[in-house]
Design an enzyme around this catalytic site. Structure first.
Site, PDB file in Angstrom:
ATOM      1  N   LYS A  93       1.050  -1.055   0.240  1.00 41.10           N
ATOM      2  CA  LYS A  93       0.074   0.129  -0.485  1.00 41.10           C
ATOM      3  C   LYS A  93       1.090   1.752   0.138  1.00 41.10           C
ATOM      4  O   LYS A  93       1.780   1.947   0.992  1.00 41.10           O
ATOM      5  CB  LYS A  93      -0.760  -0.343   1.419  1.00 41.10           C
ATOM      6  CG  LYS A  93      -1.734   1.321   1.236  1.00 41.10           C
ATOM      7  CD  LYS A  93      -2.574   1.091   2.759  1.00 41.10           C
ATOM      8  CE  LYS A  93      -3.510   2.634   3.032  1.00 41.10           C
ATOM      9  NZ  LYS A  93      -3.655   2.357   4.027  1.00 41.10           N
ATOM     10  N   GLY A 154      -8.362   9.174   9.234  1.00 42.30           N
ATOM     11  CA  GLY A 154      -8.505   9.378  10.428  1.00 42.30           C
ATOM     12  C   GLY A 154      -9.583  10.499  10.917  1.00 42.30           C
ATOM     13  O   GLY A 154     -10.196  10.441  11.377  1.00 42.30           O
ATOM     14  N   ALA A 181      -9.246   4.529   3.634  1.00 40.00           N
ATOM     15  CA  ALA A 181      -9.386   6.085   5.038  1.00 40.00           C
ATOM     16  C   ALA A 181     -10.484   7.010   4.324  1.00 40.00           C
ATOM     17  O   ALA A 181     -11.060   7.128   3.202  1.00 40.00           O
ATOM     18  CB  ALA A 181      -8.349   6.553   3.807  1.00 40.00           C
ATOM     19  N   GLY A 182     -10.851   7.692   5.655  1.00 37.59           N
ATOM     20  CA  GLY A 182     -11.486   8.425   5.884  1.00 37.59           C
ATOM     21  C   GLY A 182     -13.060   7.898   6.488  1.00 37.59           C
ATOM     22  O   GLY A 182     -13.653   9.020   6.578  1.00 37.59           O
ATOM     23  N   ASN A 203      -9.418   1.727   8.798  1.00 34.40           N
ATOM     24  CA  ASN A 203      -8.850   1.333  10.219  1.00 34.40           C
ATOM     25  C   ASN A 203      -9.260   1.881  11.444  1.00 34.40           C
ATOM     26  O   ASN A 203     -10.477   2.032  12.476  1.00 34.40           O
ATOM     27  CB  ASN A 203      -7.295   1.883  10.700  1.00 34.40           C
ATOM     28  CG  ASN A 203      -6.688   1.594  11.990  1.00 34.40           C
ATOM     29  OD1 ASN A 203      -5.554   0.680  11.309  1.00 34.40           O
ATOM     30  ND2 ASN A 203      -6.793   0.471  12.902  1.00 34.40           N
ATOM     31  N   THR A 204      -9.606   3.506  11.813  1.00 34.54           N
ATOM     32  CA  THR A 204      -9.767   4.159  12.698  1.00 34.54           C
ATOM     33  C   THR A 204     -11.194   3.274  13.472  1.00 34.54           C
ATOM     34  O   THR A 204     -11.642   3.940  14.395  1.00 34.54           O
ATOM     35  CB  THR A 204      -9.361   5.831  12.807  1.00 34.54           C
ATOM     36  OG1 THR A 204      -8.057   5.800  11.756  1.00 34.54           O
ATOM     37  CG2 THR A 204      -9.197   6.772  14.030  1.00 34.54           C
TER      38      THR A 204
END
Lengths: 254, 65
Positions: A93, A154, A181-182, A203-204
């Site tokens: 990645k 994040g 992401a996001g 992830n977050t």
């Protein structure tokens, strides 16, 4: 299911391994999510690396190492080379960060690093924006997967440019596309899949939920629902109402 | 000989990168190495001499998103 450099994933979900309250919660979250891929990184060995690796190995999932935090082409390329050796995979990645506040990818550095890594036999998953020209150049460089952001890393803002993401999907029907992401909510992951994306990476949103295991399960369900909806062919939206119940046979009750 | 390991000054007797990893306690660990910013693949460690002031990076699997 879409091809990820010759690999078909059972589930279109890639989950990060960072920021969980504990390794045990992370493990349970992965199992609950049904994720097919775990993202990992490389950092200076300070004692925890080997235990972490054993935990990831025990998940039995494909791993996708990242070049997180790299701001230059050289840093990103060297990190990718080191990751290939440590994790035993050509998958990378590729992150080349260009902006401190938004962590927006540096498109110029990203393209340069992607060219180098593709030529070295890497299977590159570039973390990019929804920019069509950048996407075209990345594909020309040899990338067969693109990972546009939904929103800055994040933030949990979701798909902030749905028009751009739809345009990217329409322009590159043959390229595997993952929203990376996001994302903050499962509904946003479902929306990406409904648009025809081939997967989501997050992830977050899971790790920082009050109950990461339950949130992981919710995201797993959401990507399945979104993918099924896309395959089922959503109806075209319209501006005015159209009754769904037949008018024919309605009684005269005035 | 004085080198830096992950930005910390260290004194090693090792002449090669492979020996330095053993001496610094990384024998057998799953790590990747770079010297002065350039990747040194595992098979090349035994033949990679270290010099005074070399910057050694030893990286391991870590959490990531």
């Amino acid at each position: 299911m879409r091809d990820f450099y010759g690999i078909t994933l059972d589930r279109p979900l890639m989950l990060g391994t960072a920021q969980y309250p504990s390794p045990a919660v992370m493990e349970r979250a992965f199992r609950a999510s049904g994720a097919a891929v775990a993202t990992v990184s490389l950092r200076r060995e300070a004692g925890g690396g080997q235990d972490f690796w054993h935990l990831v190995e025990s998940l039995g999932m494909r791993v996708l190492p990242n070049t997180a935090g790299c701001h230059s082409v050289k840093e990103a390329v060297t990190t990718a080379q080191m990751a290939r050796e440590v994790f035993g995979t050509p998958w990378i990645k590729l992150e080349v960060i260009g902006h401190a506040d938004t962590l927006q990818p540096d498109p110029f550095g990203l393209l340069e690093a992607a060219r180098i890594l593709c030529a070295e036999g890497f299977e590159v998953f570039p973390y990019c924006t929804e920019d069509l020209v950048l996407a075209e150049r990345l594909v020309a460089a040899g990338c067969r997967v693109l990972m546009p952001w939904g929103a800055p890393i994040g933030t949990g803002l979701g798909l902030v440019n749905p028009y751009g993401l739809r345009a990217l999907r329409a322009q590159f029907p043959e390229v595997t596309l993952v929203v990376d992401a996001g994302l903050g909510l499962p509904s946003q992951a479902a929306a990406a899949m409904e648009m025809g994306y081939d997967g989501v990476l997050l992830n977050t949103a899971v790790a920082k939920a009050a109950d990461p295991v339950e949130m992981a399960r919710a995201f797993g369900l959401a990507v399945q629902a979104g993918a099924a909806a896309h395959c089922a062919g959503p109806m075209p939206p319209r501006e005015m109402a159209a009754p769904s119940t037949p008018l024919l046979g309605k009684a005269w009750l005035e | 000989m004085r080198i830096t390991l992950n930005d910390e000054p260290r004194e090693v007797a090792a002449a090669t990168l492979a020996q330095a990893l053993d001496e610094l306690g990384f024998g057998g660990a799953r790590v990747a190495t770079a010297v002065n910013g350039s990747f040194v693949p595992a098979p090349a460690r035994a033949g990679h001499p270290l010099a005074e002031g070399d910057r050694l990076e030893v990286l391991a699997p870590m959490q990531g998103g």
